[in-house]
Design an enzyme around this catalytic site. Structure first.
Site, PDB file in Angstrom:
ATOM      1  N   LYS A  78      41.475  41.738  49.063  1.00  0.00           N
ATOM      2  CA  LYS A  78      41.076  41.544  47.785  1.00  0.00           C
ATOM      3  C   LYS A  78      39.452  41.146  47.660  1.00  0.00           C
ATOM      4  O   LYS A  78      39.010  40.249  48.466  1.00  0.00           O
ATOM      5  CB  LYS A  78      42.027  40.517  47.375  1.00  0.00           C
ATOM      6  N   ASN A 129      47.267  42.222  35.112  1.00  0.00           N
ATOM      7  CA  ASN A 129      46.949  41.112  36.051  1.00  0.00           C
ATOM      8  C   ASN A 129      45.614  40.688  35.520  1.00  0.00           C
ATOM      9  O   ASN A 129      44.495  41.574  35.271  1.00  0.00           O
ATOM     10  CB  ASN A 129      46.670  41.779  37.413  1.00  0.00           C
ATOM     11  N   CYS A 200      35.759  45.503  37.076  1.00  0.00           N
ATOM     12  CA  CYS A 200      36.868  44.548  36.862  1.00  0.00           C
ATOM     13  C   CYS A 200      37.003  44.233  35.579  1.00  0.00           C
ATOM     14  O   CYS A 200      35.868  43.709  34.953  1.00  0.00           O
ATOM     15  CB  CYS A 200      36.785  43.239  37.584  1.00  0.00           C
ATOM     16  N   GLY A 326      45.956  54.412  40.944  1.00  0.00           N
ATOM     17  CA  GLY A 326      46.430  54.370  39.442  1.00  0.00           C
ATOM     18  C   GLY A 326      47.859  54.987  39.436  1.00  0.00           C
ATOM     19  O   GLY A 326      48.056  56.154  39.227  1.00  0.00           O
TER      20      GLY A 326
HETATM   21  C1  LIG Z   1      47.525  42.009  41.574  1.00  0.00           C
HETATM   22  C2  LIG Z   1      46.499  42.809  41.267  1.00  0.00           C
HETATM   23  C3  LIG Z   1      44.987  42.144  41.889  1.00  0.00           C
HETATM   24  C4  LIG Z   1      44.137  43.260  41.728  1.00  0.00           C
HETATM   25  N1  LIG Z   1      42.718  42.818  42.007  1.00  0.00           N
HETATM   26  C5  LIG Z   1      41.485  43.581  42.332  1.00  0.00           C
HETATM   27  C6  LIG Z   1      40.359  43.207  42.581  1.00  0.00           C
HETATM   28  O1  LIG Z   1      40.369  41.979  43.220  1.00  0.00           O
HETATM   29  N2  LIG Z   1      39.258  44.012  42.777  1.00  0.00           N
HETATM   30  C7  LIG Z   1      39.649  45.406  42.644  1.00  0.00           C
HETATM   31  O2  LIG Z   1      38.469  46.104  42.604  1.00  0.00           O
HETATM   32  N3  LIG Z   1      40.574  45.901  41.875  1.00  0.00           N
HETATM   33  C8  LIG Z   1      41.620  44.890  41.725  1.00  0.00           C
HETATM   34  N4  LIG Z   1      43.045  45.137  41.250  1.00  0.00           N
HETATM   35  C9  LIG Z   1      43.122  46.818  40.864  1.00  0.00           C
HETATM   36  C10 LIG Z   1      43.721  47.658  41.756  1.00  0.00           C
HETATM   37  O3  LIG Z   1      42.912  47.872  42.842  1.00  0.00           O
HETATM   38  C11 LIG Z   1      43.817  48.992  41.154  1.00  0.00           C
HETATM   39  O4  LIG Z   1      42.682  49.598  41.011  1.00  0.00           O
HETATM   40  C12 LIG Z   1      44.584  49.082  39.924  1.00  0.00           C
HETATM   41  O5  LIG Z   1      45.941  48.139  40.071  1.00  0.00           O
HETATM   42  C13 LIG Z   1      45.342  50.355  39.740  1.00  0.00           C
HETATM   43  O6  LIG Z   1      46.147  50.704  40.780  1.00  0.00           O
HETATM   44  P1  LIG Z   1      47.932  50.617  40.557  1.00  0.00           P
HETATM   45  O7  LIG Z   1      48.368  51.047  39.271  1.00  0.00           O
HETATM   46  O8  LIG Z   1      48.508  51.224  41.835  1.00  0.00           O
HETATM   47  O9  LIG Z   1      48.304  49.232  40.578  1.00  0.00           O
HETATM   48  C14 LIG Z   1      44.172  44.436  41.237  1.00  0.00           C
HETATM   49  C15 LIG Z   1      45.448  45.166  41.099  1.00  0.00           C
HETATM   50  C16 LIG Z   1      46.523  44.181  41.019  1.00  0.00           C
HETATM   51  C17 LIG Z   1      47.857  44.547  40.931  1.00  0.00           C
END
Ligand SMILES: Cc1cc2nc3c(=O)[nH]c(=O)nc-3n(C[C@H](O)[C@H](O)[C@H](O)COP(=O)(O)O)c2cc1C
Length: 375
Positions: A78, A129, A200, A326
């Site tokens: 993270k 989130n 972000c 995604g």
């Molecule tokens: C709990 C959580 C924390 C996240 N924190 C970050 C982060 O610190 N940095 C980042 O680039 N993306 C962060 N993301 C985004 C994810 O990397 C990803 O781009 C986004 O969740 C879409 O993917 P998903 O639909 O599979 O969850 C976070 C996502 C989740 C679910």
């Protein structure tokens, strides 16, 4: 609150950091789930499979270790910074009611209602989130990144996500230097690749929209490339719906020396309780990022745009790797992305609520046609 995730959404971020992850299942036999998989390499390293976890769900080395043991092969630590930054107030994760149609960005920001718990079926689970990219102090995270590196297995790769911190009155060049320093520290600590988060939506200070600026993308990538030497550099992008802008951003990324683009990050929406009250407490937190099932069409539309742009610019996949993120909730979702031609695929929300996703994916991937797998 009931939760089925390895990150307990009923507890604070710090409690999850100190005590997590929550997992009481049986770990798969890695040699067994990796047997018969097509050959695959990522930045020139042989990996067991193209499935990974993007930045976010893996808060520290304990989470990296669990997901490595579960068979995810690209493990992203993270996002960290060059200084300690506290997390946004609790709660940081809530399930939301939404749909893929609503989460395809088209002008006005979607208005969503949060749900009382996370009991939706996995295929329909979407969450918001909002952490604000907190960071432990650099010495603490560097020691922990070293532990994470030691915890991964053969055929896996550790990526560390970093972000620069915008300072009041600071210049773009200063921000770029801060990104570069964070990247260098991540590399020194054991990152095999560094990811820069340009997207972000849960910060108000400007780090969140860098991916929309070709100038910022080019300048920051170039500063990072200088400090990273030959270590691969991934840029984390948000959704773009303009082909010309995508063209300019991709060109700037390549000129700056980036090796890969990962897309998409979460999509911003306004989230309220059923009574109409802002769901996440604090200034600037009416809007927060949405991820999970409902953003899959947006993620797929963006990777198709990136793949098309790469083709149009005559850039090869070895010069610019594209990672699809995604809404990957199930093994067939991951395969769908690979069928579009991406070079890697990652699951955040899906991996949190279904820790066996890598195992399920590998059962499917072992049988796929070599045109999907041989990249
Ligand atoms: C709990 C959580 C924390 C996240 N924190 C970050 C982060 O610190 N940095 C980042 O680039 N993306 C962060 N993301 C985004 C994810 O990397 C990803 O781009 C986004 O969740 C879409 O993917 P998903 O639909 O599979 O969850 C976070 C996502 C989740 C679910």
């Amino acid at each position: 609150m009931k939760t089925n995730s390895t990150y307990n959404i009923g507890l604070s971020y710090d409690e999850n950091y100190e005590r997590g992850p929550e997992f009481s299942g049986t770990l798969p036999e890695l040699a067994e789930i990796n047997r018969g998989l097509p050959a695959y390499s990522f930045f020139g390293k042989k990996l067991n499979s193209p499935l990974g976890v993007p930045a976010g769900p893996l808060l520290n080395s304990a989470y990296i270790k669990l997901y490595a043991d579960l068979g995810f092969d690209v493990l992203t630590y993270k996002t960290v910074r060059t200084l300690r930054i506290p997390v946004h107030p609790f709660p940081n994760v809530l399930a939301v009611a939404t749909s893929p149609e609503q989460m395809m960005p088209r002008g006005a920001k979607p208005e969503l209602i949060c749900l009382p718990d996370d009991s939706s079926p996995l295929e329909q689970l979407s969450i918001t989130n909002s952490f604000g990219m907190p960071s432990r102090d650099p010495q603490t995270w560097q020691e922990d990144v070293a532990k994470a590196r030691a915890a991964i297995h053969e055929g896996q790769m550790l990526v560390v996500s970093v972000v620069g911190t915008v300072k009041a009155g600071g210049t773009l060049q200063e921000l770029a230097e801060d990104f570069a320093l964070a990247g260098e520290w991540a590399k020194q600590a054991g990152a095999e690749a560094v990811e820069a988060n340009f997207s972000c939506p849960n910060v108000q200070s400007g780090e969140g929209s860098l991916y929309q600026s070709p100038e910022a993308v080019g300048i920051i990538a170039a500063a990072m490339r200088k400090r990273l030497g030959s270590t691969p550099l991934i840029l984390k992008m948000g959704f773009l719906d303009d082909d010309n802008l995508t063209h300019e951003v991709v060109s700037a990324a390549v000129r700056g020396g980036a090796n890969a683009l990962a897309a998409i990050n979460t999509i911003p929406a306004n989230v309220r309780t059923p009574e109409g009250v802002q769901a996440l407490p604090g200034n600037g937190r009416l809007s927060s990022g949405i991820c999970g099932a409902a953003i899959k069409p947006a993620g797929q539309a963006m990777v198709k745009r990136l793949l098309e742009t790469r083709r149009a610019l005559g850039i090869s996949s070895s010069d610019l790797t594209i990672i699809g993120v995604g809404g990957v909730m199930t093994a067939p979702d991951a395969l769908e992305y690979l069928e579009f031609g991406v070079d890697g695929v990652q699951s955040g929300t899906g991996a949190m609520w279904n820790p066996y996703l890598a195992q399920e994916f590998k059962q499917l991937y072992a049988k796929v046609d070599s045109t999907v797998s041989a990249r």
